[in-house]
Design a protein around this motif. Structure first.
Motif, short mmCIF file in Angstrom:
data_model
loop_
_atom_site.label_atom_id
_atom_site.label_comp_id
_atom_site.label_asym_id
_atom_site.label_seq_id
_atom_site.Cartn_x
_atom_site.Cartn_y
_atom_site.Cartn_z
N ALA A 115 0.84 -1.21 0.00
CA ALA A 115 0.00 0.00 0.00
C ALA A 115 0.87 1.25 0.00
O ALA A 115 0.59 2.24 -0.70
N LEU A 116 1.96 1.22 0.79
CA LEU A 116 2.88 2.37 0.86
C LEU A 116 3.48 2.66 -0.52
O LEU A 116 3.52 3.81 -0.98
N LEU A 117 3.92 1.61 -1.20
CA LEU A 117 4.53 1.79 -2.53
C LEU A 117 3.51 2.33 -3.53
O LEU A 117 3.81 3.22 -4.33
N ALA A 118 2.29 1.80 -3.47
CA ALA A 118 1.23 2.25 -4.40
C ALA A 118 0.95 3.74 -4.18
O ALA A 118 0.82 4.51 -5.14
N ALA A 119 0.87 4.14 -2.91
CA ALA A 119 0.59 5.55 -2.59
C ALA A 119 1.73 6.44 -3.10
O ALA A 119 1.50 7.49 -3.69
N LYS A 120 2.98 5.99 -2.90
CA LYS A 120 4.12 6.78 -3.35
C LYS A 120 4.15 6.91 -4.88
O LYS A 120 4.56 7.94 -5.41
N GLY A 140 -7.45 -9.97 8.55
CA GLY A 140 -7.52 -9.03 7.42
C GLY A 140 -7.62 -7.58 7.86
O GLY A 140 -6.97 -6.70 7.29
N MET A 141 -8.41 -7.32 8.91
CA MET A 141 -8.62 -5.93 9.32
C MET A 141 -7.36 -5.31 9.96
O MET A 141 -7.23 -4.09 9.99
N ASP A 142 -6.43 -6.15 10.45
CA ASP A 142 -5.16 -5.60 10.97
C ASP A 142 -4.40 -4.88 9.85
O ASP A 142 -3.74 -3.86 10.08
N LEU A 143 -4.50 -5.43 8.65
CA LEU A 143 -3.84 -4.80 7.49
C LEU A 143 -4.41 -3.41 7.25
O LEU A 143 -3.67 -2.44 7.01
N VAL A 148 -4.01 2.53 7.35
CA VAL A 148 -4.59 3.82 7.79
C VAL A 148 -3.56 4.58 8.63
O VAL A 148 -3.35 5.78 8.45
N THR A 149 -2.88 3.86 9.54
CA THR A 149 -1.85 4.51 10.38
C THR A 149 -0.73 5.09 9.51
O THR A 149 -0.31 6.24 9.70
N ILE A 150 -0.23 4.30 8.56
CA ILE A 150 0.88 4.76 7.70
C ILE A 150 0.45 5.99 6.90
O ILE A 150 1.19 6.99 6.83
N PHE A 151 -0.74 5.93 6.31
CA PHE A 151 -1.19 7.07 5.49
C PHE A 151 -1.38 8.32 6.35
O PHE A 151 -1.05 9.43 5.93
N ASN A 152 -1.89 8.14 7.58
CA ASN A 152 -2.04 9.28 8.48
C ASN A 152 -0.68 9.82 8.93
O ASN A 152 -0.48 11.03 9.02
N ASN A 153 0.27 8.91 9.20
CA ASN A 153 1.61 9.33 9.65
C ASN A 153 2.25 10.31 8.67
O ASN A 153 2.95 11.23 9.07
N TYR A 154 2.03 10.05 7.38
CA TYR A 154 2.76 10.82 6.36
C TYR A 154 1.85 11.72 5.52
O TYR A 154 2.31 12.33 4.56
N GLY A 155 0.58 11.78 5.87
CA GLY A 155 -0.32 12.68 5.16
C GLY A 155 -0.58 12.28 3.71
O GLY A 155 -0.83 13.14 2.86
N LEU A 176 -14.95 2.08 12.28
CA LEU A 176 -14.28 2.38 13.55
C LEU A 176 -12.80 2.73 13.34
O LEU A 176 -12.23 3.53 14.08
N MET A 177 -12.19 2.13 12.33
CA MET A 177 -10.77 2.41 12.05
C MET A 177 -10.57 3.71 11.27
O MET A 177 -9.46 4.15 11.08
N GLY A 178 -11.67 4.24 10.76
CA GLY A 178 -11.56 5.49 10.00
C GLY A 178 -11.02 5.28 8.60
O GLY A 178 -10.47 6.22 8.01
#
Ligand code: E4P
Length: 214
Positions: A115-120, A140-143, A148-155, A176-178
């Protein structure tokens, strides 16, 4: 939270649109193979009914072919989002077509690093497949939580579409996870409306109403 319908079935899409809750739709080769219309006609019809993004998947495997296919799919309707599976060739294609303004949903995401690579690379959406992870005894929901945490960390502005949803609890956890979006099969959407106490309540109110002097 946005709700997309995970189907290529026109009747289901029309029905969900009438409920007033439909924000978009996602298709894939398996879903379109179940419908009895020519592929492009089907996508154009779906795009007319759905009031938001409609994901349509590329099936090419080399970046230059994915790019060509993505450009063609994007021309089918203004609300087409091109789905590209995560892989090296896919990343190269995401970079090019996103730069041209084509919205990309990176699909078949099974790890936070994907997900991080796709976003970059410029993807507008990523689709973590939660049900398929649950099927092999992973959470599955842990992923989704990690993405969500990674995307929020880096905007990152890339939106998370929780995909491969199997039941209403997946939708609840998404909210609930936003996470931004849940793409939901029609059968799950129907289950989300229902509650046995609501059914009993309606039945009893109707019974009592019949006793009211009018
Ligand atoms: C979403 O984009 C996918 O098409 C879909 O959610 C896959 O779900 P499945 O694992 O039930 O096939």
């Amino acid at each position: 939270m946005q709700i997309f319908l995970d189907t290529a079935d026109l009747d289901q899409i029309k029905e969900a649109a009438r409920w007033g809750i439909l924000d978009g739709a996602t298709t894939n080769p398996t879903l379109v193979s179940k419908e009895n219309l020519k592929f492009e006609d089907l996508i154009k019809k779906i795009c007319k009914i759905v009031p938001g993004p409609v994901s349509v998947e590329c099936v090419s495997t080399k970046s230059k072919d994915i790019i060509k296919e993505a450009r063609g799919l994007a021309k089918l309707a203004d609300n087409v989002v091109v789905k590209i599976p995560i892989c090296v060739e896919g990343l190269k294609a995401i970079k090019v077509v996103s730069g041209e303004g084509i919205k990309v949903n990176t699909t078949l995401i099974f790890s936070p690093n994907q997900a991080l690579l796709a976003a970059k690379a410029g993807a507008r959406f990523v689709s973590p497949f939660v049900g398929r992870l649950d099927d092999i005894s992973h959470q599955g929901m842990d992923l989704v939580d990690e993405i969500v945490t990674i995307f929020n960390n880096y905007g990152f502005e890339t939106e998370v579409i929780v995909a491969s949803i199997r039941h209403p609890l997946h939708v609840l956890e998404t909210a609930l996870m936003g996470a931004d979006i849940a793409t939901v099969p029609f059968a799950v959407l129907e289950k989300m409306v229902k509650h046995p106490l609501t059914d009993i309540g309606i039945e009893n109110f109707l019974k009592d109403w019949s006793k009211v002097k009018r």
